[in-house]
Design a protein around this motif. Structure first.
Motif, PDB file in Angstrom:
ATOM      1  N   GLU A  79       0.850  -1.184   0.000  1.00  0.00           N
ATOM      2  CA  GLU A  79       0.000   0.000   0.000  1.00  0.00           C
ATOM      3  C   GLU A  79       0.886   1.234   0.000  1.00  0.00           C
ATOM      4  N   THR A  88       6.840   5.683  -5.999  1.00  0.00           N
ATOM      5  CA  THR A  88       6.711   4.252  -6.248  1.00  0.00           C
ATOM      6  C   THR A  88       7.014   3.438  -4.998  1.00  0.00           C
ATOM      7  N   GLN A 117       3.833  -0.567  -7.195  1.00  0.00           N
ATOM      8  CA  GLN A 117       2.774   0.431  -7.136  1.00  0.00           C
ATOM      9  C   GLN A 117       3.331   1.813  -7.457  1.00  0.00           C
ATOM     10  N   GLY A 121      -2.177   3.933  -3.790  1.00  0.00           N
ATOM     11  CA  GLY A 121      -2.981   2.767  -4.131  1.00  0.00           C
ATOM     12  C   GLY A 121      -2.490   1.513  -3.439  1.00  0.00           C
ATOM     13  N   THR A 122      -3.174   0.414  -3.726  1.00  0.00           N
ATOM     14  CA  THR A 122      -2.881  -0.872  -3.106  1.00  0.00           C
ATOM     15  C   THR A 122      -2.850  -1.955  -4.168  1.00  0.00           C
ATOM     16  N   GLN A 123      -1.925  -2.895  -4.022  1.00  0.00           N
ATOM     17  CA  GLN A 123      -1.863  -4.060  -4.886  1.00  0.00           C
ATOM     18  C   GLN A 123      -1.647  -5.287  -4.023  1.00  0.00           C
TER      19      GLN A 123
END
Length: 264
Positions: A79, A88, A117, A121-123
């Motif tokens: 996150e 990044t 990322q 945002g979240t991945q």
């Protein structure tokens, strides 16, 4: 230039699952490790099975063993909190030999999955792990956190009173788990507790702690804003480099005997 940050861990534990330590070049004990990289003007949080490995703002690089795994599917998440669309954050899960010197994300071998990322945002991703030792969290029941804060308060009060027997009783699962990874024997852990309660340390309770459900609800991670456990031991002696602080009580699970600490 990236700087390295170190995960907070109990000073006693020098076993491989709590850190990457030197080992013979002729032996390879495989460990699952997460290399992560942050950038300026962003806070990077990395979780494995909901366990927070790092929550850090600014440029940094670190590699942290993933200590809480299941056989089969495991989740990793990054996150990024930032106002900079160019900031990044990266995380890379890979298999390393204990004693290796990991590289930054993108340069390691035996990669299981990686996340990158850009901007806020979240991945997340899923990676596979092999069979695990019989760690206590694997048989823990999914539960709520009812009574957890009261247990932490009781642990803190036992420390303040110097009640070694009551304090060490919270660590029953941990002593069993650490032996499974060739960690310190129970006698050494008890000796460390006796040292902490000997009067050489100022005992404090962390402020503004947060309780996070981890491992599918089997356990809970309890930390302050600096990623430290709720019970703090600060060395009373002034030294040139500052005072040593040891934190405990970060990972809890509910057992038939009540709430217990299964990792420091």
């Amino acid at each position: 230039m990236f700087k390295s940050i170190k995960p907070v861990c109990w000073a006693l534990v020098t076993m491989g699952s709590m850190g990457i330590t030197a080992m013979s070049a002729h032996a390879c004990k495989e460990i699952t490790t997460v290399a992560l990289q942050g950038s300026d003007a962003a806070t990077l949080t990395v979780r494995v099975n909901d366990v927070i490995l790092v929550n850090h703002k600014g440029s940094h690089f670190n590699a942290i063993p993933a200590n809480f795994l299941f056989e089969g599917d495991n989740d990793v998440e990054i996150e990024l909190v930032t106002d900079d669309p160019e900031a990044t954050g990266r995380a890379e899960v890979f298999i390393a030999c204990q004693g290796d010197f990991p590289e930054e994300p993108g340069k390691n071998q035996n990669v299981l999955t990686e996340l990158h990322q850009k901007g806020a945002g979240t991945q997340s991703a899923v990676f596979q792990a092999g069979a695990q030792p019989a760690f206590s969290y694997l048989t823990g029941d999914v539960t709520s956190d009812d009574g957890l804060l009261e247990a932490i308060e009781a642990m803190y009060n036992a420390a303040v009173k110097g009640d070694t027997e009551a304090y060490i009783a919270f660590f029953d699962p941990m002593m069993t788990d650490l032996k499974l990874e060739d960690g310190p024997p129970p006698e050494m852990i008890k000796g460390m507790v006796s040292e902490l309660l000997s009067g050489k340390y100022t005992i404090k309770s962390s402020k503004n702690i947060e309780v996070h459900k981890v491992l599918g609800g089997r356990g809970y991670q309890v930390v302050n804003s600096r990623g430290q456990g709720p019970v703090q031991f600060e060395e009373k002696t002034d030294v040139a480099t500052g005072r040593t602080t040891i934190s405990q009580g970060a990972f809890w699970l509910k057992t038939d005997s009540g709430w217990k600490v299964f990792r420091p």
